[in-house]
Scaffold this motif. Sequence first.
Motif, PDB file in Angstrom:
ATOM      1  N   TYR A 311       0.837  -1.213   0.000  1.00  0.00           N
ATOM      2  CA  TYR A 311       0.000   0.000   0.000  1.00  0.00           C
ATOM      3  C   TYR A 311       0.870   1.262   0.000  1.00  0.00           C
ATOM      4  CZ  TYR A 311      -3.399   3.494   1.586  1.00  0.00           C
ATOM      5  OH  TYR A 311      -4.194   4.604   1.702  1.00  0.00           O
ATOM      6  N   ARG A 312       1.843   1.266   0.901  1.00  0.00           N
ATOM      7  CA  ARG A 312       2.702   2.451   1.043  1.00  0.00           C
ATOM      8  C   ARG A 312       3.424   2.762  -0.275  1.00  0.00           C
ATOM      9  NH1 ARG A 312       6.586   0.918   4.356  1.00  0.00           N
ATOM     10  NH2 ARG A 312       5.117   0.003   5.813  1.00  0.00           N
ATOM     11  N   THR A 313       3.908   1.723  -0.943  1.00  0.00           N
ATOM     12  CA  THR A 313       4.635   1.930  -2.203  1.00  0.00           C
ATOM     13  C   THR A 313       3.681   2.398  -3.300  1.00  0.00           C
ATOM     14  OG1 THR A 313       6.037   0.117  -1.486  1.00  0.00           O
ATOM     15  CG2 THR A 313       6.348   0.880  -3.735  1.00  0.00           C
ATOM     16  N   VAL A 314       2.487   1.791  -3.357  1.00  0.00           N
ATOM     17  CA  VAL A 314       1.505   2.185  -4.370  1.00  0.00           C
ATOM     18  C   VAL A 314       1.077   3.634  -4.131  1.00  0.00           C
ATOM     19  CG1 VAL A 314      -0.852   1.777  -5.221  1.00  0.00           C
ATOM     20  CG2 VAL A 314       0.683  -0.157  -4.829  1.00  0.00           C
ATOM     21  N   ARG A 315       0.959   4.002  -2.885  1.00  0.00           N
ATOM     22  CA  ARG A 315       0.512   5.354  -2.537  1.00  0.00           C
ATOM     23  C   ARG A 315       1.480   6.425  -3.034  1.00  0.00           C
ATOM     24  NH1 ARG A 315      -0.412   8.850   2.118  1.00  0.00           N
ATOM     25  NH2 ARG A 315      -2.529   9.634   1.832  1.00  0.00           N
ATOM     26  N   ALA A 316       2.769   6.058  -3.069  1.00  0.00           N
ATOM     27  CA  ALA A 316       3.761   7.012  -3.600  1.00  0.00           C
ATOM     28  C   ALA A 316       3.497   7.267  -5.078  1.00  0.00           C
ATOM     29  CB  ALA A 316       5.165   6.465  -3.379  1.00  0.00           C
ATOM     30  N   ALA A 317       3.012   6.241  -5.792  1.00  0.00           N
ATOM     31  CA  ALA A 317       2.754   6.383  -7.229  1.00  0.00           C
ATOM     32  C   ALA A 317       1.367   6.940  -7.499  1.00  0.00           C
ATOM     33  CB  ALA A 317       2.906   5.022  -7.916  1.00  0.00           C
ATOM     34  N   CYS A 318       0.421   6.630  -6.609  1.00  0.00           N
ATOM     35  CA  CYS A 318      -0.967   7.016  -6.823  1.00  0.00           C
ATOM     36  C   CYS A 318      -1.586   7.391  -5.479  1.00  0.00           C
ATOM     37  CB  CYS A 318      -1.720   5.843  -7.474  1.00  0.00           C
ATOM     38  SG  CYS A 318      -3.469   6.172  -7.707  1.00  0.00           S
ATOM     39  N   PRO A 319      -1.577   8.693  -5.133  1.00  0.00           N
ATOM     40  CA  PRO A 319      -1.979   9.127  -3.785  1.00  0.00           C
ATOM     41  C   PRO A 319      -3.427   8.796  -3.432  1.00  0.00           C
ATOM     42  CG  PRO A 319      -1.078  10.959  -5.078  1.00  0.00           C
ATOM     43  CD  PRO A 319      -1.158   9.800  -5.990  1.00  0.00           C
ATOM     44  N   CYS A 336      -2.660  -9.534  -6.972  1.00  0.00           N
ATOM     45  CA  CYS A 336      -2.853  -8.344  -6.140  1.00  0.00           C
ATOM     46  C   CYS A 336      -3.950  -7.476  -6.752  1.00  0.00           C
ATOM     47  CB  CYS A 336      -1.550  -7.551  -6.059  1.00  0.00           C
ATOM     48  SG  CYS A 336      -1.671  -6.076  -5.030  1.00  0.00           S
ATOM     49  N   TYR A 337      -4.952  -7.127  -5.959  1.00  0.00           N
ATOM     50  CA  TYR A 337      -6.000  -6.207  -6.386  1.00  0.00           C
ATOM     51  C   TYR A 337      -5.747  -4.850  -5.740  1.00  0.00           C
ATOM     52  CZ  TYR A 337      -8.737 -10.511  -7.401  1.00  0.00           C
ATOM     53  OH  TYR A 337      -9.188 -11.725  -7.852  1.00  0.00           O
ATOM     54  N   ILE A 338      -5.930  -3.810  -6.520  1.00  0.00           N
ATOM     55  CA  ILE A 338      -5.748  -2.445  -6.006  1.00  0.00           C
ATOM     56  C   ILE A 338      -6.979  -1.634  -6.381  1.00  0.00           C
ATOM     57  CG2 ILE A 338      -4.323  -0.348  -6.152  1.00  0.00           C
ATOM     58  CD1 ILE A 338      -2.021  -2.125  -7.145  1.00  0.00           C
ATOM     59  N   LYS A 349      -1.778   2.362 -14.219  1.00  0.00           N
ATOM     60  CA  LYS A 349      -0.556   1.674 -14.660  1.00  0.00           C
ATOM     61  C   LYS A 349       0.618   2.003 -13.742  1.00  0.00           C
ATOM     62  CE  LYS A 349      -1.972   1.147 -19.428  1.00  0.00           C
ATOM     63  NZ  LYS A 349      -3.051   2.148 -19.535  1.00  0.00           N
ATOM     64  N   ASN A 350       0.696   3.249 -13.280  1.00  0.00           N
ATOM     65  CA  ASN A 350       1.749   3.606 -12.321  1.00  0.00           C
ATOM     66  C   ASN A 350       1.565   2.812 -11.022  1.00  0.00           C
ATOM     67  OD1 ASN A 350       1.333   5.754 -14.280  1.00  0.00           O
ATOM     68  ND2 ASN A 350       2.947   6.820 -13.167  1.00  0.00           N
ATOM     69  N   ALA A 351       0.301   2.646 -10.612  1.00  0.00           N
ATOM     70  CA  ALA A 351       0.020   1.886  -9.391  1.00  0.00           C
ATOM     71  C   ALA A 351       0.483   0.432  -9.545  1.00  0.00           C
ATOM     72  CB  ALA A 351      -1.472   1.937  -9.066  1.00  0.00           C
ATOM     73  N   ILE A 352       0.236  -0.136 -10.725  1.00  0.00           N
ATOM     74  CA  ILE A 352       0.641  -1.527 -10.976  1.00  0.00           C
ATOM     75  C   ILE A 352       2.165  -1.650 -10.915  1.00  0.00           C
ATOM     76  CG2 ILE A 352       0.765  -3.337 -12.753  1.00  0.00           C
ATOM     77  CD1 ILE A 352      -2.048  -2.286 -13.711  1.00  0.00           C
ATOM     78  N   ALA A 353       2.842  -0.703 -11.575  1.00  0.00           N
ATOM     79  CA  ALA A 353       4.309  -0.748 -11.583  1.00  0.00           C
ATOM     80  C   ALA A 353       4.851  -0.679 -10.152  1.00  0.00           C
ATOM     81  CB  ALA A 353       4.857   0.404 -12.421  1.00  0.00           C
ATOM     82  N   ALA A 354       4.224   0.162  -9.328  1.00  0.00           N
ATOM     83  CA  ALA A 354       4.688   0.303  -7.939  1.00  0.00           C
ATOM     84  C   ALA A 354       4.476  -0.992  -7.163  1.00  0.00           C
ATOM     85  CB  ALA A 354       3.952   1.457  -7.260  1.00  0.00           C
ATOM     86  N   ALA A 355       3.300  -1.610  -7.324  1.00  0.00           N
ATOM     87  CA  ALA A 355       3.005  -2.846  -6.576  1.00  0.00           C
ATOM     88  C   ALA A 355       3.960  -3.956  -6.977  1.00  0.00           C
ATOM     89  CB  ALA A 355       1.555  -3.270  -6.816  1.00  0.00           C
ATOM     90  N   GLY A 357       6.853  -3.622  -8.186  1.00  0.00           N
ATOM     91  CA  GLY A 357       8.166  -3.278  -7.664  1.00  0.00           C
ATOM     92  C   GLY A 357       8.288  -3.530  -6.171  1.00  0.00           C
ATOM     93  N   ALA A 358       7.186  -3.358  -5.454  1.00  0.00           N
ATOM     94  CA  ALA A 358       7.221  -3.507  -3.994  1.00  0.00           C
ATOM     95  C   ALA A 358       7.361  -4.961  -3.579  1.00  0.00           C
ATOM     96  CB  ALA A 358       5.955  -2.917  -3.370  1.00  0.00           C
ATOM     97  N   ASP A 359       6.723  -5.862  -4.306  1.00  0.00           N
ATOM     98  CA  ASP A 359       6.673  -7.255  -3.849  1.00  0.00           C
ATOM     99  C   ASP A 359       6.952  -8.199  -5.012  1.00  0.00           C
ATOM    100  OD1 ASP A 359       6.043  -9.787  -2.969  1.00  0.00           O
ATOM    101  OD2 ASP A 359       4.415  -9.099  -1.678  1.00  0.00           O
ATOM    102  N   PRO A 360       8.101  -8.884  -4.975  1.00  0.00           N
ATOM    103  CA  PRO A 360       8.498  -9.730  -6.105  1.00  0.00           C
ATOM    104  C   PRO A 360       7.559 -10.926  -6.343  1.00  0.00           C
ATOM    105  CG  PRO A 360       9.971 -10.068  -4.228  1.00  0.00           C
ATOM    106  CD  PRO A 360       9.094  -8.893  -3.892  1.00  0.00           C
ATOM    107  N   PHE A 361       6.685 -11.230  -5.366  1.00  0.00           N
ATOM    108  CA  PHE A 361       5.799 -12.396  -5.523  1.00  0.00           C
ATOM    109  C   PHE A 361       4.616 -12.086  -6.443  1.00  0.00           C
ATOM    110  CE2 PHE A 361       6.925 -15.434  -1.952  1.00  0.00           C
ATOM    111  CZ  PHE A 361       8.085 -14.787  -1.583  1.00  0.00           C
ATOM    112  N   ILE A 362       4.292 -10.789  -6.623  1.00  0.00           N
ATOM    113  CA  ILE A 362       3.088 -10.447  -7.388  1.00  0.00           C
ATOM    114  C   ILE A 362       3.292 -10.767  -8.868  1.00  0.00           C
ATOM    115  CG2 ILE A 362       1.552  -8.580  -8.132  1.00  0.00           C
ATOM    116  CD1 ILE A 362       2.181  -7.184  -5.454  1.00  0.00           C
ATOM    117  N   LYS A 363       2.340 -11.502  -9.427  1.00  0.00           N
ATOM    118  CA  LYS A 363       2.431 -11.928 -10.825  1.00  0.00           C
ATOM    119  C   LYS A 363       1.292 -11.341 -11.650  1.00  0.00           C
ATOM    120  CE  LYS A 363       1.831 -16.369 -11.351  1.00  0.00           C
ATOM    121  NZ  LYS A 363       2.205 -17.785 -11.339  1.00  0.00           N
ATOM    122  N   LEU A 364       0.109 -11.240 -11.036  1.00  0.00           N
ATOM    123  CA  LEU A 364      -1.060 -10.677 -11.710  1.00  0.00           C
ATOM    124  C   LEU A 364      -1.555  -9.508 -10.863  1.00  0.00           C
ATOM    125  CD1 LEU A 364      -3.515 -10.655 -13.640  1.00  0.00           C
ATOM    126  CD2 LEU A 364      -4.558 -12.392 -12.185  1.00  0.00           C
TER     127      LEU A 364
END
Length: 447
Positions: A311-319, A336-338, A349-355, A357-364
Motif C-alpha cells: 500500500y505504502r509503495t503504491v501510494r507514492a505512485a498514486c496518492p 494483487c488487487y488495487i 498503470k503507475n500503481a501496478i508498476a509500484a506494486a 516493484g514492492a513485492d516480487p511475488f506479485i504476478k497478476l
Amino acid sequence: MYDLRSFLKSLENNSEHLVRVKKEVAPKFEATGVLQKLEEQRKYPAVLFEKVKDSDIPVVSNLFADRERIAMAFGTTGEDLNRVLREREANPLEPVMVEDAPVQEVVWTGDQVDLTKLPLFTHNEKDAGPYITAGMLVGKDPETGIRNVGIYRHMLQGKNQIGIHLAETGHGRLIFDKYMDRGEPEPVAITIGHHPLVYMGALSFVPYGVDEYTIMGGYMQEPLRLVKCKTVDLEVPADAEIVLEGMIYPGDTAMDGPFGEYTTVYGKVRENPFIRITAITMRKNPIYLDVFSGHIDHQLLGGTPRLSTIYRTVRAACPTVKDVYMPPSGCCRFTCYISIKKRHEGEAKNAIAAAIGADPFIKLCVVVDDDVDIFNDSAVLLALSTRLRPQGNVFVIPNAKTNALDPTCTNELLVTKIGIDATKPLEGWPETVNVPGAKDLDLSQYL
Ligand SMILES: Cc1cc2nc3c(=O)[nH]c(=O)nc-3n(C[C@H](O)[C@H](O)[C@H](O)COP(=O)(O)O)c2cc1C
Ligand SMILES: [Mn+2]
C-alpha cells in the motif's frame, strides 16, 4: 500482556473461531485431515487438538485461517484491518529485556534435547516428514548486530537436527550468507507459539535492517518482552510457548523436501543447510502451534502483513489508492488487487508498476475503481468483464524476478508478470444501476 493462551481464551465459546478436539489424533495426516475436512465445508476455525499421540503437549493449528480472526487479534474488523496494520506498523516500539521468562520454565540442553518429544505434524501426503511450520527464526547481522525475524519451515531430521530453507527473497538468507562468507557458524533461535500479533510482526514486509521485534511492539502497542537465550547470544520473546536454540555450521547440508507450500503444490527436494539444536526451552505446560502448510492458514499468515508495505509503495505512485489486497485465490501472494479513485488516465498503470516493484511475488496485478470491493473476487471479475478494454490496458513484463516456489517460474527465479487496468474511463462511461432509497430501507418492516 500478549501471549498465545490469552488469545485462545478470547476465542473460548466462539465455535466459529475455536473448536476443541478431545479425541486423540495421530500427528501424521489425522490432525491435518480434520483441518482439510473443515476446509472442504468452508469452515476455518482455529483447532485445539488436546491429545496428540506420543506427546503430552496440545497443539493449536489453523489459527490464521480466517481474516476476521486476524482482525480480532488487532481488536478491529476485517474491513478496517489494513488501515490498523499500516498505522501500527508506522509506530514501532523497542522491546524490553526481562530476567524471568515463562518460556524458560523448563530448559533442556545437551543430551536432554529431543525434538521427537514435540508433537510435530506431518501435513500433506508427499511431505518428506514432520515439519515445524510456526517457528519464528531470529538471527543477527554479524556486521551490524541488528536482529532479523522471519518464519522458516523446518524438516525434522533427528533428535537434535532440523533443516532450513532460506529463499533468495528473504533477509534470513542474507544473514546466513554473511556468516558463511566469513566461515563462521550462525547462531539462531526459533520461537514456536505466541500471540497472533507477534506472528504478524514476524511476517511484516519491512526493509532489511528493521528489527521485526520492534514491529511486533508496534502491532501490540506495548513493548515485546524478551529474554536472553540459554546457549546462544540471541534474545527471544519471554511469553512464548516453546523456543529452540541452535547453530548452523558452514558446510552442513541435508536433503529437505518435498514439502507442501503456500502455492498449494509441493516444493521440490533441495540440498539445504540444517540446524544443530543446542537447547529446547518451554513453559511447564506448553501449547505447540502449527501452521497448516499449503492451505489458507499458511497463505493468510504470510499475505496479510505484506499489504501495508505494498500500500505504502503504491501510494507514492498514486496518492488516491483506497486499498490493496492479495486474495486466497492467488495464494495471498501472486495476485494483487488495487482500488483507486482515479483522477488521471494512466494512473492505474503507475500503481501496478509500484506494486510489482514492492513485492516480487506479485504476478497478476489488477487495478479497479474505488466502488469495486477488492475483498470480493466476484466484484473484481465483474469489473474485468464490464470495464476492461484490453487494448492498451493489459501489459506484460516478461521474465521479471519472482520467488522460486512459484510453479510457473522458469530458470529458477524468472516469471512473466501481467498488469491489468480495469478502471473505467474518466469520461463517457454509463452509470451503474441502483434503486434509490434501498440503502436506508428497513427490511423488517416488509418481511
Ligand atoms: C508458515 C510460513 C512458512 C514459511 N517458510 C519459509 C521458508 O521455509 N523459507 C523462506 O525463505 N521463507 C518462508 N516463509 C516466508 C518468510 O517468512 C517471509 O518471507 C518473511 O517475511 C521473511 O522475513 P525476513 O525476510 O525478515 O527474514 C514462510 C512464511 C510462512 C507464513
Ligand atoms: Mn527482515
